[in-house]
Design an enzyme around this catalytic site. Structure first.
Site, PDB file in Angstrom:
ATOM      1  N   GLU A 113       0.829  -1.212   0.000  1.00 27.17           N
ATOM      2  CA  GLU A 113       0.000   0.000   0.000  1.00 27.17           C
ATOM      3  C   GLU A 113       0.866   1.266   0.000  1.00 27.17           C
ATOM      4  O   GLU A 113       0.478   2.284  -0.576  1.00 27.17           O
ATOM      5  CB  GLU A 113      -0.945  -0.011   1.201  1.00 27.17           C
ATOM      6  CG  GLU A 113      -1.886  -1.207   1.249  1.00 27.17           C
ATOM      7  CD  GLU A 113      -2.783  -1.331   0.022  1.00 27.17           C
ATOM      8  OE1 GLU A 113      -2.973  -0.333  -0.697  1.00 27.17           O
ATOM      9  OE2 GLU A 113      -3.293  -2.441  -0.228  1.00 27.17           O
ATOM     10  N   HIS A 146       1.552   2.184  -3.512  1.00 28.35           N
ATOM     11  CA  HIS A 146       0.449   2.930  -4.116  1.00 28.35           C
ATOM     12  C   HIS A 146       0.478   4.391  -3.671  1.00 28.35           C
ATOM     13  O   HIS A 146       0.273   5.311  -4.472  1.00 28.35           O
ATOM     14  CB  HIS A 146      -0.888   2.316  -3.708  1.00 28.35           C
ATOM     15  CG  HIS A 146      -1.240   1.061  -4.438  1.00 28.35           C
ATOM     16  ND1 HIS A 146      -1.159   0.954  -5.812  1.00 28.35           N
ATOM     17  CD2 HIS A 146      -1.705  -0.141  -3.989  1.00 28.35           C
ATOM     18  CE1 HIS A 146      -1.557  -0.255  -6.178  1.00 28.35           C
ATOM     19  NE2 HIS A 146      -1.873  -0.941  -5.103  1.00 28.35           N
TER      20      HIS A 146
END
Length: 208
Positions: free
Chosen positions: A100, A103
């Protein structure tokens, strides 16, 4: 460590303004290149009653060209459900965390003319590349030597344990390889399809 060594960037903690965050446990960081603010990250790491998201990255504000010629500062959030009081992260949690983060960094480093092309809103084929790249840093020997240690004593992770962790990631790797080949074949089939326009078969197209 990864951002500072590879890109010369750093996350700097900031105190949120009153009403800026949705829960007192949410942390605010600015991604900086020296004194220049590149983006803003809100980290919502811990589980709490009523919170259902396990792990995800959400874009709050994408990059875009403003009317005055400047660029809008990207803002993103990382949401996890980590147990409160946990010392250290188990390997699966660490890999998900870095996925994550990939991202988030992608979103925060975007400098696009249009907001709908910023970060994870961009080309679908590329969206997962930064996240999977960051996963590899978790078990990279050079990275492990800088951050991995015993949860209570702080002692460096023994080489044998590092090797065991890396071997565990290779279990059933052939299944993962076949899965990626399947994804690639489907991707090629989708993008090679060209609608025929006025065909009499109800809109069926033809492959290129």
């Amino acid at each position: 460590l990864i951002l500072s060594r590879l890109l010369g960037l750093a996350f700097q903690p900031e105190k949120p303004a009153e009403g800026e965050v949705w829960h007192p446990s949410v942390q605010k960081y600015t991604l900086r290149e020296k004194d220049r603010v590149l983006g803003v990250l809100y980290l919502d790491p811990f589980m709490r009653p009523g919170k259902v998201v396990q792990s995800a990255q959400f874009t709050l504000q994408g990059s875009k060209r403003l009317d005055d010629g400047g660029m809008q500062t990207p803002m993103t959030t990382l949401v996890y459900s980590l147990p409160i009081g946990t010392v250290g992260l188990p390997l699966p949690y660490a890999i998900t965390f870095m996925h994550e983060i990939g991202h988030a960094v992608h979103s925060l480093l975007s400098e696009t003319e249009y907001q709908h092309l910023s970060g994870t809103r961009g080309t679908v084929d590329f969206v997962e590349f930064p996240s999977h790249l960051f996963e590899h840093f978790v078990l990279d020997p050079g990275c492990l030597a800088t951050y991995a240690g015993h949860a209570r004593t702080g002692a460096p992770m023994p080489t044998a344990v590092q090797q065991a962790c890396r071997r565990s990631r290779l279990r059933f790797a052939h299944f993962e390889a076949v899965q990626q080949l399947m994804y690639a074949a489907i991707d090629q089939a989708f993008y090679a399809y060209v609608p025929s326009g006025g065909s009499s078969d109800g809109g069926a197209g033809r492959p290129v």
